[in-house]
Design an enzyme around this catalytic site. Structure first.
Site, mmCIF file in Angstrom:
data_model
loop_
_atom_site.group_PDB
_atom_site.id
_atom_site.type_symbol
_atom_site.label_atom_id
_atom_site.label_comp_id
_atom_site.label_asym_id
_atom_site.label_seq_id
_atom_site.Cartn_x
_atom_site.Cartn_y
_atom_site.Cartn_z
ATOM 1 N N ALA A 153 -34.500 -86.295 67.300
ATOM 2 C CA ALA A 153 -34.472 -86.830 68.794
ATOM 3 C C ALA A 153 -34.799 -85.596 69.860
ATOM 4 O O ALA A 153 -34.748 -84.506 69.338
ATOM 5 C CB ALA A 153 -33.516 -87.781 69.139
ATOM 6 N N ASN A 154 -34.590 -85.769 70.970
ATOM 7 C CA ASN A 154 -34.535 -84.594 71.988
ATOM 8 C C ASN A 154 -33.356 -84.950 72.916
ATOM 9 O O ASN A 154 -32.863 -85.933 73.067
ATOM 10 C CB ASN A 154 -35.736 -84.255 72.596
ATOM 11 C CG ASN A 154 -36.301 -85.362 73.362
ATOM 12 O OD1 ASN A 154 -35.751 -85.733 74.536
ATOM 13 N ND2 ASN A 154 -37.479 -85.906 73.093
#
Ligand code: C5P
Length: 218
Positions: free
Chosen positions: A29-30
């Site tokens: 993810a970020n």
């Protein structure tokens, strides 16, 4: 009518990160919080727009009057965006993962051998797909998160992705997850640098500009 200049308009907004599964229990993810995109959806709805918000995994409340579609991965986001068209404007704020993982069907086990390698595959570019597609909204706005050469990268991105506007975010200081944002609005007419302000104020300013731009069209 004054105060609701976007009445009768449909605006599509993407927001948040995407989660790209590694296996059924893991993902990459970020750090996107979704805050800026949700604020934009809210501001557009307040100006009277019908807003469809395609949201990656975030823990934010849905703004009043906004239709929200929750997704996890970039490919799910791309499908939801296509399904939400046509729209008068699209504002793509999501921090879409550039790559997905060739995911395993079962949980990857630690078996004492070598560490597993992740094979990455490029994700579809949702903004470019919308901007070049048959259902292209009259106004397509992209975001660009950069840590250096912010304006030059945004100008290049605007051309490459066929967006009308790029809102360039200087994320070198505390923007991800934070409450304020420093942006430059890059259009065909040039570059406008806005003062650092709360994300809600960036949202209000941008929503008003979108209303002005759409008002100039039939
Ligand atoms: O190329 P970059 O990811 O920096 O471009 C950012 C802009 O493109 C944002 O508006 C983002 O929402 C959009 N984007 C997208 N699909 C991708 C990657 C980025 O819509 N796969």
């Amino acid at each position: 009518p004054a105060g609701r200049p976007l009445a009768g308009r449909h605006v599509l907004v993407t927001a948040g990160p995407t989660h790209e599964p590694i296996d059924p229990v893991r993902f990459i993810a970020n750090r996107s919080s979704g805050r800026q995109g949700f604020a934009i959806a809210d501001a557009l709805a307040r100006l009277g727009a019908r807003v469809t918000l395609v949201a990656g995994p975030v823990t934010l409340p849905t703004p009043p009057g906004v239709t929200r579609i929750d997704v996890e991965s970039a490919r799910q986001m791309a499908d939801a965006v296509q399904g939400a068209l046509p729209a008068d404007a699209a504002v793509m704020v999501a921090a879409v993962a550039d790559w997905r993982v060739e995911a395993a069907r079962q949980k990857v086990k630690k078996d004492g051998g070598a560490a597993p390698a992740l094979t990455l595959v490029e994700n579809p570019d949702i903004l470019a797909t919308v901007a070049t597609g048959p259902d292209r909204p009259a106004l397509v706005v992209g975001f660009a998160a950069e840590t250096e050469h912010v304006i030059d990268h945004a100008i290049a991105k605007r051309a490459r992705k066929r967006a009308d506007w790029i809102v360039a975010n200087d994320v070198s200081s505390d923007v991800f997850g934070g409450k304020a944002n420093s942006v430059h609005l890059v259009t065909a007419d040039g570059v406008e640098s806005w003062e650092r302000m709360a994300k809600e104020d960036v949202a209000r300013g941008l929503a008003q500009r979108i209303a002005d731009a759409l008002q100039a069209r039939p």
